[in-house]
Scaffold this active site. Structure first.
Site, PDB file in Angstrom:
ATOM      1  CB  VAL A  88      -0.965   0.064   1.359  1.00 59.85           C
ATOM      2  CG1 VAL A  88      -1.735   1.282   1.295  1.00 59.85           C
ATOM      3  CG2 VAL A  88      -1.739  -1.316   1.436  1.00 59.85           C
ATOM      4  CB  CYS A  89       1.794   3.542  -2.414  1.00 65.35           C
ATOM      5  SG  CYS A  89       2.863   5.179  -2.428  1.00 65.35           S
ATOM      6  CB  ILE A  90      -1.556   5.919   2.176  1.00 62.62           C
ATOM      7  CG1 ILE A  90      -1.396   4.636   3.143  1.00 62.62           C
ATOM      8  CG2 ILE A  90      -2.678   5.536   1.036  1.00 62.62           C
ATOM      9  CD1 ILE A  90      -2.770   4.643   3.918  1.00 62.62           C
TER      10      ILE A  90
END
Ligand SMILES: [Zn+2]
Ligand SMILES: [Zn+2]
Lengths: 167, 508
Positions: A88-90
């Site tokens: 996940v890229c947040i």
């Protein structure tokens, strides 16, 4: 150090068990190792991921909460902010120092006051509203912008698969 | 003779492994292999590149010395890995702690013995030999002692925890004492080890006299790395700054502040106050400020200026595979006040957004929805509970849902007809309720079982068992429940959609 990380994780686990946010369950996969959790996230209502239950793995560093955990979906995902391997890229999962994209202000980055619950809630809102700027999955981002119908179809298939319903 | 000795060493290693560690984990094996080859490589360079030994006896002597040293190094590394692994899991048999501690103590004693040997040899062989030999031994001793102390603190920690599991008020005090101790031991041990290593390498460089050889190149790289490490360790400066500029919170302030420390989530008996009035444990704050110089809660930047030029590029970790496992601290002290101003509004937006979601969850958790839905159903028994719940999720108010029902916006789904369902939606149904005949009464039965399960989930959710196996079981059941419920809800929705489609087909 691992001792304080363990205590904090235990406190978070307790809180998540006693007051679980709706549609979210999280806890250690196996209590032999408190630094590896599994979370189940229900797709937010009114979005193309509605109804799905998405499993993800959270790996905590020994110096948690000073450093953020890593999060990776263990089911198939198709989303602009999720890499094809599920990572996940947040911004909330990025340490204040590192900035792979070079655009995030440090305000949205990791800080020890963040928690598993806050991460998972951010992921829920990310599922509802992808962030256009971070292109973890360029194909998904493009489809989200240009061909929403097909994107919704793919999402629907993923939702069915997570529920074990044949497509 | 030499061969025999090596064989004995390997055998001894095996025995120790069997006795203390049992089966090695994969990551431990990997680490061990890396360390081993690294050690062999460095010592090869040392023996032939730096000391430049001529006679075979001397080579043999050095080799056996390093074999023993390397053996102990690897053992202490292994115990460190194992300790870190054990400390990850809250329940570990008492015996494995004892065994590991005994091994560590033995390594420490042996390194003391080796130091004596090196003093003895140095007495005859001159100062340089002594310095070379003792530096490594001292390093070994320091690292082992470091692990021992960390271990002892950890064990103390665990005992405290189990002792004070009943009354949580003491826990904070134990932590208060422990925090600074572990912080300063960590600091002093790492710093001493690094400084000795640095001196040792400098010594090697000066001694070798061959500034342009491979050996000195390797050593230079190592030196550069060590130098960076030391630079990053200037915690002391942060601490001084903290003490000078930010006072400890008064007891009054502590009483007014009922929150726990936001970093470790534990009670605060003493705390340091930042200019933004946020309170934290002193040590918690220190360890955070090593990474980032802003308040963890509100992100207000603290004006900590760098005492020395640390804007240099991060050290190339590849230069030294030995230290690859160490997590790089990113941009230590890198900080620019102006860039914090622009984001402030956007941050507050994000925070309130998350809180809004939470409030929704709080006001309408499953059990409440359920209760509300039953209330509505007593008025309109012909409408299935699930439909009411769905509507309540939107309206979040009993009155509004009742209005919806009265206005005819909320109707019972039409009778489910098998014939009108297309293949795609009927398949999942047969999958789950293989012998269920699709009829309205059937559906209603199903709804009532739904309710029971909801209550079950709520019951499961409201307890946090003391036993870890029970916790695991409950968590597992909660997960299964959640997936089951989601599946059921999904199928119901498909049914409703199919029925609606069928109805519109009939109408047209
Ligand atoms: Zn604290
Ligand atoms: Zn603050």
């Amino acid at each position: 150090m691992a001792g304080s990380a363990l205590r904090r994780l235990m406190a978070e686990y307790k809180q998540l068990t006693l007051n679980p946010p709706e549609g979210i369950i999280a806890g250690p996969i196996n209590e032999e190792n408190f630094f590896e959790w599994e979370a189940l996230i229900t797709g937010p209502e009114g979005t193309c991921f509605e109804g799905g239950v998405f499993p993800a793995k959270l790996i905590f560093p020994p110096d948690y909460p000073l450093s953020p955990p890593k999060m990776q979906f263990t089911c198939e995902m198709f989303h602009p902010n999720i890499y094809s391997d599920g990572r996940v890229c947040i911004s909330i999962l990025h340490a204040p120092g590192d900035d792979p994209m070079g655009y995030e202000s440090s305000a949205e980055r990791w800080s020890p006051v963040q928690s598993v619950e806050k991460i998972l809630l951010s992921v829920v809102s990310m599922l509802a509203e992808p962030n256009d700027e971070s292109g973890a999955n360029v194909d998904a981002a493009k489809m989200w912008r240009e061909n929403r119908e097909e994107f919704n179809n793919i999402a629907e298939k993923i939702v069915r698969r997570t529920l074990g319903i044949p497509t | 003779m030499i061969n025999m000795a090596f064989c004995w060493l390997i055998l001894l290693g095996r025995a120790v492994q069997k006795l203390v560690f049992g089966e090695l984990r994969v990551s431990e094996q990997q680490q061990l292999r890396d360390k081993f080859w690294n050690f062999v490589f460095y010592k090869f360079i040392f023996v032939f590149g730096i000391i430049n030994v001529q006679y075979i006896d001397e080579v043999l002597l050095w080799c056996s010395w390093f074999a023993l040293l390397g053996f102990l190094h690897l053992l202490s590394q292994l115990s460190k890995d194992r300790f870190e692994y054990l400390s990850f899991s809250p329940r570990t048999p008492f015996w494995s702690h004892v065994k590991l501690m005994a091994l560590l103590a033995a390594i420490f004693a042996l390194s003391g013995f080796m130091l004596l040997v090196s003093v003895f040899v140095g007495f005859f062989g001159g100062f340089n030999t002594f310095a070379f030999m003792s530096a490594e031994v001292v390093l070994l001793a320091i690292r082992t002692l470091h692990i021992i102390i960390r271990y002892a603190l950890h064990l103390y920690d665990i005992r405290q925890e189990s002792a004070t599991a009943m009354n949580t008020s003491d826990e904070g005090k134990a932590w208060e004492k422990r925090g600074p101790i572990s912080y300063y031991t960590e600091l002093s041990f790492e710093l001493t080890a690094l400084i000795i290593d640095l001196i040792h390498h400098l010594h090697m460089l000066l001694w070798s006299n061959i500034f342009l050889s491979m050996a000195s190149l390797v050593i230079c790289m190592q030196l550069r790395y060590l130098f960076h490490e030391i630079q990053r360790k200037n915690y002391l400066w942060v601490r001084n700054h903290l003490e000078q500029n930010y006072p400890m919170a008064t007891t009054e302030e502590l009483q007014n502040n009922s929150d726990n420390c936001a970093i470790c989530w534990e009670k605060m008996d003493s705390a340091r106050k930042l200019p933004c009035t946020h309170l934290f444990h002193n040590t918690c704050l220190l360890s955070w400020l090593e990474q980032d110089t802003s308040c963890p809660t509100c992100r207000m930047a603290l004006n900590i200026q760098t005492p020395s030029p640390t804007q240099m590029e991060p050290p190339e970790l590849q230069a030294d595979p030995q230290e690859n496992t160490r997590r790089p601290f990113n941009h230590f002290f890198h900080f620019d006040g102006s860039r914090y101003v622009s984001w402030l509004p956007s941050f507050s937006v994000e925070v309130s957004h998350i809180q809004a979601i939470r409030q929704n969850h709080v006001t309408a958790s499953n059990s409440q929805l359920d209760a509300m839905a039953r209330q509505v159903q007593t008025l309109f028994p012909h409408i299935p509970l699930s439909v009411i719940i769905d509507d309540l999720r939107v309206t979040r108010s009993v009155e509004l849902t009742i209005e919806n029902v009265l206005d005819g916006r909320l109707v019972a789904p039409p009778i489910f007809r098998d014939l009108d369902i297309n293949q795609q939606t009927s398949r999942p149904l047969t999958l789950l309720q293989s012998n269920a005949e699709p009829s309205t009464t059937r559906n209603w039965d199903e709804f009532s079982t739904d309710n029971v399960e909801t209550e079950d989930t709520v019951m499961l959710g409201s307890r946090f068992s003391k036993s870890s196996s029970e916790r695991e079981k409950i968590l597992h059941r909660r997960k299964e429940n959640m997936i089951q419920m989601a599946r059921r809800r999904y199928i119901e929705k498909q049914k409703a959609a199919a029925a609606a489609a069928a109805r519109s087909d009939l109408q047209s």
